[in-house]
Design a protein around this motif. Structure first.
Motif, short mmCIF file in Angstrom:
data_model
loop_
_atom_site.label_atom_id
_atom_site.label_comp_id
_atom_site.label_asym_id
_atom_site.label_seq_id
_atom_site.Cartn_x
_atom_site.Cartn_y
_atom_site.Cartn_z
N UNK A 171 1.03 -1.06 0.02
CA UNK A 171 -0.01 0.08 -0.01
C UNK A 171 0.82 1.37 -0.11
N UNK A 172 1.91 1.18 0.49
CA UNK A 172 3.06 2.48 0.50
C UNK A 172 3.48 2.58 -0.65
N UNK A 173 3.59 1.47 -1.41
CA UNK A 173 4.39 1.74 -2.96
C UNK A 173 3.46 2.61 -3.57
N UNK A 174 1.89 1.97 -3.38
CA UNK A 174 0.93 2.71 -4.53
C UNK A 174 0.88 4.27 -4.02
N UNK A 175 0.88 4.43 -2.74
CA UNK A 175 0.56 5.57 -2.07
C UNK A 175 2.03 6.62 -2.44
N UNK A 176 3.25 6.06 -2.68
CA UNK A 176 4.23 6.82 -3.31
C UNK A 176 3.97 7.42 -4.61
N UNK A 177 3.45 6.55 -5.34
CA UNK A 177 2.97 7.10 -6.83
C UNK A 177 2.18 8.11 -7.12
#
Length: 351
Positions: A171-177
């Motif tokens: 979920x953090x990787x998606x939020x980073x984008x």
């Protein structure tokens, strides 16, 4: 800097039941006159493992005891490098930890199944742009040249950052984008910022369309000059870097990954404008807020980042390392020389 996991030692009910000391070495050699009987060093202690004591020739046939030479260590030890620590946290953040490899926990973060990878971006990228060859690659995506096929920018060359959705496993990787696109949209109007045009997506990738900078990285310019800028040329570079970073801070954005590789020249001209790129690890921060994510590049990261309490001042440390690399000629060659210079600052920091 590392994490220490241990078990508490239970208190002994009977203090007399303490572990017995190690037996004396078999057949100790006779001490020469004037030879001290024992080591009187505060940091020296005998090893409890078998093989510490030197065995006599008669006992060489024994497989249970081996001869191990005494060994002393110099102090102080060099400071540990934060490289492994940061790489492990970034791998965990983006879900790329290899099986059976050690990872460093970061709060209660865990990978989630069934993640929503729909960003709400336009889905007609290939109807507007023609993707060209790859011009750069990062940890979590790559950049290609592209050409607009229609609209006001028809025929113009652009840069497209492609981020595969297959790599977005947390979920953090998606939020980073999502945050990167929001930051690029918010940061407009400065000449030293790479210009953002639009974001697109399909089932496989996210496409971030930006200005194409043809002059190469600042790191390449430094290396082409033998690892050293003149003071006047370094001043011109640092004024632009300070100007754009100050603009970001006034907008409440901390970059968190400032390094020569993340500054591009708009053209090959010697006096070309410098552009800040790659806001994939950037974040919004309030004046009274402290961030605690350990992100960045090992040779440019501020000590406050490793201590998990920092704000915009973390970027200033990185700018200092960039200034140092431009002015100080390296005794080594290539990018390893630049890394050697910047790593000198690691010894000054109390990690």
């Amino acid at each position: 800097m590392g994490l220490c996991h241990g078990k508490p030692i239970p208190a002994l009910e009977n203090p007399e039941e303490l572990p017995l000391p190690l037996p004396p070495p078999p057949n100790p050699p006779a001490a020469n006159p004037g030879t001290p009987k024992s080591w009187k060093l505060p940091f020296y202690s005998p090893s409890p493992l078998p093989g510490y004591y030197k065995t006599s020739p008669a006992s060489n046939n024994s497989s249970s005891v081996s001869s191990t030479p005494l060994r002393l260590f110099k102090r102080p030890f060099p400071p540990p490098s934060p490289a492994k620590h940061i790489k492990a946290l970034l791998a965990r953040r983006h879900g790329s930890v290899k099986p059976n490899s050690a990872s460093i926990p970061e709060g209660a973060e865990a990978e989630q199944l069934g993640l929503d990878k729909s960003f709400g971006f336009s889905k007609n990228f290939f109807s507007k742009y023609e993707l060209g060859e790859e011009v750069g690659r990062g940890h979590f995506g790559y950049t290609c040249s592209a050409k607009a096929k229609k609209g006001d920018m028809k025929g113009e060359e652009l840069a497209v950052k492609v981020i595969p959705k297959a790599k977005m496993t947390t979920a953090i990787a998606i939020e980073d984008v999502r945050r990167e696109v929001r930051i690029l949209s918010a940061l407009t109007g400065h000449e030293n910022l790479v210009q953002f045009y639009d974001a697109y997506e399909d089932m496989e990738n996210v496409y971030i369309v930006m200005e194409l900078c043809k002059g190469g990285e600042l790191l390449d310019r430094i290396l082409s000059r033998g690892g050293k800028y003149s003071e006047e040329d370094a001043k011109a570079v640092m004024v632009q870097i300070l100007s754009v970073v100050s603009f970001c801070h006034l907008q409440g954005v901390v970059h968190r990954d400032l390094k020569p590789e993340n500054f591009l020249f708009s053209s090959n001209d010697e006096n070309s404008t410098l552009k800040a790129i790659d806001f994939g690890l950037s974040d919004f921060v309030k004046p009274d807020e402290r961030l605690n994510d350990i992100v960045g590049s090992a040779y440019y990261v501020a000590p406050e980042v490793l201590h998990r309490s920092y704000g915009t001042e973390a970027d200033m440390w990185s700018i200092g390392v960039i200034a140092y690399t431009t002015l100080r000629k390296s005794p080594l060659l290539g990018s390893d020389g630049i890394r050697y210079i910047s790593s000198c600052l690691e010894g000054r920091a109390k990690f």
